[in-house]
Design an enzyme around this catalytic site. Structure first.
Site, PDB file in Angstrom:
ATOM      1  N   GLU A  22       0.864  -1.191   0.000  1.00 50.27           N
ATOM      2  CA  GLU A  22       0.000   0.000   0.000  1.00 50.27           C
ATOM      3  C   GLU A  22       0.896   1.235   0.000  1.00 50.27           C
ATOM      4  O   GLU A  22       1.822   1.329   0.823  1.00 50.27           O
ATOM      5  CB  GLU A  22      -0.932   0.025   1.217  1.00 50.27           C
ATOM      6  CG  GLU A  22      -1.839   1.259   1.226  1.00 50.27           C
ATOM      7  CD  GLU A  22      -2.854   1.271   2.369  1.00 50.27           C
ATOM      8  OE1 GLU A  22      -2.880   0.324   3.183  1.00 50.27           O
ATOM      9  OE2 GLU A  22      -3.620   2.246   2.446  1.00 50.27           O
ATOM     10  N   ASN A  30      -4.798   4.845  -1.926  1.00 56.51           N
ATOM     11  CA  ASN A  30      -5.996   5.418  -1.291  1.00 56.51           C
ATOM     12  C   ASN A  30      -6.503   6.603  -2.100  1.00 56.51           C
ATOM     13  O   ASN A  30      -5.732   7.451  -2.532  1.00 56.51           O
ATOM     14  CB  ASN A  30      -5.662   5.902   0.116  1.00 56.51           C
ATOM     15  CG  ASN A  30      -5.162   4.757   0.986  1.00 56.51           C
ATOM     16  OD1 ASN A  30      -5.942   3.961   1.487  1.00 56.51           O
ATOM     17  ND2 ASN A  30      -3.847   4.660   1.144  1.00 56.51           N
ATOM     18  N   GLU A  39      -8.278   2.030  -3.105  1.00 56.27           N
ATOM     19  CA  GLU A  39      -8.889   1.861  -1.786  1.00 56.27           C
ATOM     20  C   GLU A  39      -9.833   3.033  -1.499  1.00 56.27           C
ATOM     21  O   GLU A  39      -9.419   4.201  -1.532  1.00 56.27           O
ATOM     22  CB  GLU A  39      -7.798   1.765  -0.705  1.00 56.27           C
ATOM     23  CG  GLU A  39      -6.871   0.571  -0.905  1.00 56.27           C
ATOM     24  CD  GLU A  39      -5.946   0.331   0.281  1.00 56.27           C
ATOM     25  OE1 GLU A  39      -6.110   1.031   1.308  1.00 56.27           O
ATOM     26  OE2 GLU A  39      -5.069  -0.555   0.182  1.00 56.27           O
ATOM     27  N   ASP A  46     -11.992   0.198   2.294  1.00 54.37           N
ATOM     28  CA  ASP A  46     -11.022   0.440   3.367  1.00 54.37           C
ATOM     29  C   ASP A  46     -11.730   0.664   4.697  1.00 54.37           C
ATOM     30  O   ASP A  46     -12.913   0.996   4.746  1.00 54.37           O
ATOM     31  CB  ASP A  46     -10.205   1.695   2.998  1.00 54.37           C
ATOM     32  CG  ASP A  46      -8.814   1.680   3.623  1.00 54.37           C
ATOM     33  OD1 ASP A  46      -8.572   0.821   4.477  1.00 54.37           O
ATOM     34  OD2 ASP A  46      -8.003   2.544   3.246  1.00 54.37           O
ATOM     35  N   GLU A  62      -6.085  -5.187   8.713  1.00 61.39           N
ATOM     36  CA  GLU A  62      -5.149  -4.070   8.861  1.00 61.39           C
ATOM     37  C   GLU A  62      -4.729  -3.929  10.308  1.00 61.39           C
ATOM     38  O   GLU A  62      -5.492  -4.253  11.215  1.00 61.39           O
ATOM     39  CB  GLU A  62      -5.835  -2.762   8.475  1.00 61.39           C
ATOM     40  CG  GLU A  62      -5.799  -2.428   7.008  1.00 61.39           C
ATOM     41  CD  GLU A  62      -6.285  -0.994   6.817  1.00 61.39           C
ATOM     42  OE1 GLU A  62      -5.665  -0.287   6.021  1.00 61.39           O
ATOM     43  OE2 GLU A  62      -7.271  -0.575   7.445  1.00 61.39           O
TER      44      GLU A  62
HETATM   45  P1  C2E Z   1      -5.263   3.630   5.757  1.00 62.06           P
HETATM   46  O1  C2E Z   1      -5.606   3.524   4.346  1.00 62.06           O
HETATM   47  O2  C2E Z   1      -6.054   2.810   6.702  1.00 62.06           O
HETATM   48  O3  C2E Z   1      -3.757   3.343   5.877  1.00 62.06           O
HETATM   49  C1  C2E Z   1      -3.241   2.552   6.808  1.00 62.06           C
HETATM   50  C2  C2E Z   1      -2.751   3.356   7.942  1.00 62.06           C
HETATM   51  O4  C2E Z   1      -2.521   2.493   9.034  1.00 62.06           O
HETATM   52  C3  C2E Z   1      -1.360   3.983   7.653  1.00 62.06           C
HETATM   53  O5  C2E Z   1      -1.304   5.184   8.329  1.00 62.06           O
HETATM   54  C4  C2E Z   1      -0.404   3.040   8.307  1.00 62.06           C
HETATM   55  O6  C2E Z   1       0.798   3.654   8.668  1.00 62.06           O
HETATM   56  C5  C2E Z   1      -1.209   2.610   9.499  1.00 62.06           C
HETATM   57  N1  C2E Z   1      -0.792   1.275   9.995  1.00 62.06           N
HETATM   58  C6  C2E Z   1      -0.376   0.177   9.321  1.00 62.06           C
HETATM   59  N2  C2E Z   1      -0.139  -0.855  10.156  1.00 62.06           N
HETATM   60  C7  C2E Z   1      -0.427  -0.435  11.407  1.00 62.06           C
HETATM   61  C8  C2E Z   1      -0.369  -1.048  12.683  1.00 62.06           C
HETATM   62  O7  C2E Z   1      -0.052  -2.206  12.863  1.00 62.06           O
HETATM   63  N3  C2E Z   1      -0.742  -0.275  13.742  1.00 62.06           N
HETATM   64  C9  C2E Z   1      -1.126   1.038  13.589  1.00 62.06           C
HETATM   65  N4  C2E Z   1      -1.460   1.733  14.658  1.00 62.06           N
HETATM   66  N5  C2E Z   1      -1.183   1.637  12.374  1.00 62.06           N
HETATM   67  C10 C2E Z   1      -0.846   0.914  11.304  1.00 62.06           C
HETATM   68  P2  C2E Z   1      -0.962   6.475   7.577  1.00 62.06           P
HETATM   69  O8  C2E Z   1       0.125   6.237   6.629  1.00 62.06           O
HETATM   70  O9  C2E Z   1      -0.771   7.505   8.605  1.00 62.06           O
HETATM   71  O10 C2E Z   1      -2.225   6.746   6.750  1.00 62.06           O
HETATM   72  C11 C2E Z   1      -3.365   7.161   7.332  1.00 62.06           C
HETATM   73  C12 C2E Z   1      -4.466   7.258   6.364  1.00 62.06           C
HETATM   74  O11 C2E Z   1      -4.200   8.308   5.435  1.00 62.06           O
HETATM   75  C13 C2E Z   1      -4.661   6.084   5.527  1.00 62.06           C
HETATM   76  O12 C2E Z   1      -5.331   5.120   6.203  1.00 62.06           O
HETATM   77  C14 C2E Z   1      -5.386   6.610   4.357  1.00 62.06           C
HETATM   78  O13 C2E Z   1      -6.759   6.629   4.635  1.00 62.06           O
HETATM   79  C15 C2E Z   1      -4.853   7.997   4.265  1.00 62.06           C
HETATM   80  N6  C2E Z   1      -3.919   8.088   3.160  1.00 62.06           N
HETATM   81  C16 C2E Z   1      -2.627   7.680   3.126  1.00 62.06           C
HETATM   82  N7  C2E Z   1      -2.128   7.948   1.915  1.00 62.06           N
HETATM   83  C17 C2E Z   1      -3.108   8.476   1.157  1.00 62.06           C
HETATM   84  C18 C2E Z   1      -3.200   8.903  -0.191  1.00 62.06           C
HETATM   85  O14 C2E Z   1      -2.254   8.821  -1.013  1.00 62.06           O
HETATM   86  N8  C2E Z   1      -4.371   9.414  -0.612  1.00 62.06           N
HETATM   87  C19 C2E Z   1      -5.435   9.486   0.209  1.00 62.06           C
HETATM   88  N9  C2E Z   1      -6.540   9.973  -0.253  1.00 62.06           N
HETATM   89  N10 C2E Z   1      -5.402   9.065   1.487  1.00 62.06           N
HETATM   90  C20 C2E Z   1      -4.246   8.565   1.953  1.00 62.06           C
HETATM   91 CA    CA Z   2      -5.815   2.322   2.925  1.00 57.69          CA
HETATM   92 CA    CA Z   3      -7.506   1.454   6.586  1.00 54.13          CA
END
Ligand code: C2E
Ligand code: CA
Ligand code: CA
Length: 872
Positions: free
Chosen positions: A643, A701, A733, A763, A820
């Site tokens: 991802e 995403n 996603e 998602d 996740e």
């Molecule tokens: P998401 O799609 O649910 O992405 C997964 C988030 O969970 C990621 O946070 C990741 O770092 C975190 N994660 C993965 N494994 C674990 C774990 O074991 N424990 C915990 N506590 N967290 C974990 P991140 O990178 O901060 O992303 C947050 C959200 O931001 C994402 O949730 C997604 O909804 C959004 N996002 C990230 N990149 C993009 C993007 O390019 N475009 C858009 N529109 N949204 C994005």
């Molecule tokens: Ca995601």
């Molecule tokens: Ca998610």
């Protein structure tokens, strides 16, 4: 001094007395003439008059001296001497009439003329009885002397007539001048008459008295000239009215009075002394005729005035009657002396006539004081009442009519002596205004005060606020309305809002105001100190969260609540600003949270604003990057996908999480740009990834705002084209909010993506309002179980059961399930035991930079998940 002079004169030898006295009189006359000429100059209107009167005096003196020289001092009935006063009197008469001016004489009309003529005639008769009669009887008068006497008599009466005319035809301060003038002229003419009668012997007391009367007359004339305000004084309406009434009386009475006296004297003299002079008889006859004429003229005037009065009264009454605007006439003590039928009718029907009662007793008790103060006596107040005032008066049906009244103060008017209130019935307008006012301040859906009313109340509270807060502003952002509309229907939203309003109203104290201040916003002004508003907020929140039962189904709502204590010095906009910040903080803390305002919230807003500004050039400045988090297949223990997660390396704040800046980008309209960059960047990198076995899938995403913008399909195909990545390797996603977003193109867009071969993942499943119904509306290929859901999977049997069923349904529908946020081996074990296909989480790998991710895949040849071999 006069007395001393007179005594001095009497002390002189007999022969010298007359000369001395006459010299003295002549000197005084010259002095008075000088005074008249000088004083008369003060005003243009009276200059000619007084100058002529002075001329008359001088002429009299000159001719008298001449007559003395020619005829000798001791022959008073000498014709030349007798006639000597005639020109002087005529000139003086013209002078007196000039004081009035011709226009004033003309306006006086026939009545003034008759009155003056009658007065002249009466004076003439008097002169005949008192002066001419005795002289005629006393000695043989030559014809010339007799004629001279009659002419002189006529001239003197003409002069008196002029004096009376001046008196009757003037008003204001000038009327006094008229009266003094008439008295002065009377003195002068009487002195002349006395001189004619009594100067046969040596200079004695009679002669002295004659000179005395003459002198008095002269002094009075001088006084009249000095007091004359001139004809240019502007008389006030009030003075004119008062004096016209008085003058009419003087004009009416004086000639008749003098005529009566003259007639009585004539009769008496006829009886006692002998036959009156023919001139006297003619004059009496003329007097009688003039009396009749005067009566006739007066009658005609009275009829005219009467008609005019009747006409104006009829006009006034018809005007008042026909006008729908009511009029009240108030006499002394504000007692209503007349009320228009439009007003009195309803009041009488209501059992209480307005007439005869002070208006303050008829108006609404609450208005009585204001009306009394308004109509206060001008003597007690600065000026007469003015302006418009509203008050209520009882209508026939017992309700109150609202009147708006202007007032005309006619209390000083001689004929009215009242206050006239011109009222307008504004009941309808007032009702409409009330209605409009209430409409303008009422929320149409809930019937609660609206935002405008809330702002007003908030302003009032802030104005009264002290250092320690006694009132707090609670702002409720209701959540769940969108879902309610989606699930139960649009109509249910209004019902729910009404119910929320009702519950809040029922929960707060009586003096707390509940208002609906936005589509999903309620505000409460809650009274209470210290922790009380927090308790109110909690109680309110709990009533909002109780399910709302509607005919269409159950509605579950919650709210994010901001709490701001209102302290002195806080402005309304600042208070609202703080409440909104607190609501944002509460929303971020999760549904059903209350947040008290904290200055740190302001700091976080400042940070958001800074981020929004800096986000604009972030991509161009190379501050954006992608983090790569592996997705592992649990069945064959290998990395099957990745991802791509967006990162922003901010020059000031360091590396920022997407959860902080993505919402900002969405609100600032920058998300499209950002997303296109991610799509290109991620697909390009993914296309270049090493391939061991099946090529890795790439999860990207997309945000609901970007989907709603309608450019998603184009952006994706552009990225695929540019990178050369096979569409089957791309997983888009989306979250449930995207699925729920309105717009016909959402479903079409996803159908198009799937036709292209792109996969769609749902998602964050299990957070918020998850519903398997979404799976049917928008077919997806992958479900990603939310990490909050997973956190309790190894502890809570319910969650585990739920998870199991989702996995089961996924299996049945051919949907892959990715768990996740796998952080612990036990979670992983549970997932494996349930048959979950895929996992992603810190246990397996944190998001990595691209080189590290490539290194990871390369090191294991993509086959087996390092470190976990044997553990899963
Ligand atoms: P998401 O799609 O649910 O992405 C997964 C988030 O969970 C990621 O946070 C990741 O770092 C975190 N994660 C993965 N494994 C674990 C774990 O074991 N424990 C915990 N506590 N967290 C974990 P991140 O990178 O901060 O992303 C947050 C959200 O931001 C994402 O949730 C997604 O909804 C959004 N996002 C990230 N990149 C993009 C993007 O390019 N475009 C858009 N529109 N949204 C994005
Ligand atoms: Ca995601
Ligand atoms: Ca998610």
């Amino acid at each position: 001094m006069c007395l001393a002079l007179l005594t001095g004169v009497l002390a002189l030898p007999v022969g010298e007395r007359r000369v001395a006295a006459d010299t003295f009189v002549a000197v005084v006359a010259l002095g008075v003439a000088a005074v008249l000429t000088v004083v008369g100059r003060r005003s243009r209107a009276s200059r000619r008059g007084w100058t002529l009167v002075a001329g008359g005096l001088l002429l009299g003196v000159a001719v008298g001296v001449l007559a003395d020289v020619v005829g000798g001092p001791d022959s008073p009935v000498d014709p030349a001497r007798t006639a000597s006063s005639v020109p002087a009197h005529l000139v003086a008469a013209v002078g007196v009439l000039s004081l009035l001016g011709w226009s004033r004489l003309r306006t006086g009309g026939a009545r003034l003329l008759t009155e003056s003529a009658l007065f002249c005639t009466a004076a003439f008769v008097l002169a005949q009885v008192l002066v001419v009669g005795p002289l005629v009887r006393g000695g043989d008068l030559s014809v010339a002397s007799r004629v001279a006497l009659e002419v002189s008599c006529a001239a003197a009466t003409l002069l008196l007539g002029a004096g009376l005319t001046l008196l009757t035809a003037t008003w204001g301060a000038r009327r006094a001048t008229g009266a003094i003038t008439l008295a002065g002229l009377t003195g002068v003419t009487v002195a002349d008459a006395l001189a004619a009668v009594g100067s046969t012997g040596p200079f004695g007391l009679t002669d002295l008295a004659t000179r005395g009367v003459y002198l008095a007359g002269l002094v009075l004339l001088a006084l009249a000239a000095v007091t004359d305000p001139g004809g240019t004084t502007t008389d006030t309406q009030r003075e004119r009215q008062r004096l016209t009434a008085g003058l009419t009386l003087a004009g009416h009475l004086l000639p008749h009075l003098v005529m009566t006296v003259a007639a009585v004297l004539l009769l008496g003299s006829a009886l006692l002394v002998g036959t009156p002079t023919p001139a006297a008889l003619v004059a009496v006859a003329l007097g009688l005729l003039l009396t009749a004429v005067h009566r006739g003229v007066s009658a005609r005037d009275e009829v005219r005035v009467g008609e005019r009065l009747a006409r104006s009264e009829a006009w006034f009454r018809s005007l008042v009657r026909s006008s729908s605007d009511p009029v009240l006439v108030l006499g002394p003590d504000l007692v209503v002396t007349w009320a228009a039928p439009a007003l009195d009718g309803p009041a009488t029907e209501a059992g209480r006539s307005l007439v005869g009662v002070p208006v303050t007793e008829s108006v609404h008790p609450q208005d009585a004081d204001a009306v009394r103060a308004w109509l206060a006596d001008p003597a007690a107040d600065a000026g007469p009442p003015s302006g418009l005032r509203g008050f209520r008066l009882r209508a026939a049906d017992g309700t109150w009519r609202v009147l708006e009244a202007g007032v005309t103060d006619l209390r000083q008017d001689l004929y009215v002596r009242a206050l006239v209130l011109h009222c307008r019935d504004v009941t309808v307008r007032s009702d409409t205004e009330d209605e409009l006012r209430s409409l303008a301040f009422t929320d149409p859906v809930t019937g609660l005060p609206n935002r405008a009313a809330h702002l007003r109340a908030l302003g009032d509270e802030l104005a009264d606020a002290g250092e320690s807060p006694a009132v707090s502003l609670l702002l409720f952002e209701v959540e769940g309305l969108v879902e309610a509309r989606e699930n139960v229907g649009r109509d249910v939203v209004d019902v729910s809002l009404i119910e929320v309003g009702r519950r809040l109203r029922a929960t707060v104290r009586g003096d707390d105001q509940v208002a609906r201040v936005g589509p999903e916003l309620f505000a409460v002004l809650a009274h209470g100190v210290d922790g009380e508003p927090d308790l109110v907020a909690a109680r309110c929140l709990s009533v909002v969260e109780q399910p709302i039962i509607t005919e269409l189904g159950l509605v579950d709502l919650t709210a994010a609540v901001g709490l701001v204590p209102l302290v002195a010095g806080l402005g309304a906009s600042t208070a609202i600003d703080r409440a909104e910040l607190s609501v944002l903080a509460a929303r971020a803390a999760g549904p059903g949270s209350v947040r008290r305002y904290d200055p740190a919230l302001g700091a976080s807003r400042d940070r958001r604003e800074r981020l929004r500004e800096d986000l604009v050039g972030a991509r161009a400045r190379g501050e954006l990057a992608l983090a790569w988090q592996p997705i592992v297949s649990l069945s064959d223990q290998r990395v099957m996908g990745v991802e791509a997660l967006l990162r922003w390396r901010h020059p000031g704040f360091g590396e920022l999480e997407p959860e902080e800046f993505i919402p900002i980008a969405e609100r600032a309209g920058l998300i499209g740009d950002l997303q296109r960059w991610v799509l290109i960047e991620a697909t390009t990198a993914a296309a270049a990834l090493p391939v061991y076995g099946d090529p890795l899938r790439l999860g990207i995403n997309v945000s609901a705002v970007h989907v709603a913008s309608g450019t998603l399909v184009g952006d994706v195909s552009n990225a695929l084209k540019a990178s050369g990545l096979e569409p089957e390797r791309l997983v888009i996603e989306i979250t449930e909010s995207t699925v729920l977003a309105d717009g016909p193109h959402v479903e079409v867009d996803f159908a198009a993506l799937r036709l292209m071969g792109v996969h769609v993942a749902l998602d964050d499943f299990g957070s918020g309002y998850s519903s398997l119904a979404h799976l049917t509306r928008l077919p997806v290929d992958i479900i990603k179980l939310d990490r909050t859901f997973l956190a309790r999977i190894d502890k809570d049997p319910h969650t585990r059961a739920l998870c199991e069923s989702v996995i089961g349904i996924g299996g049945a529908l051919g949907i892959d399930v990715v768990a996740e946020g796998v952080e612990t081996p036990s979670q992983l074990a549970v997932l494996r035991s349930m048959g979950c296909g895929f996992a992603q989480g810190f246990l397996l790998s944190r998001p990595l930079s691209l080189p590290r991710f490539v290194a990871l895949v390369d090191s294991t040849a993509g086959q087996l998940w390092p470190g976990l071999v044997g553990r899963v």
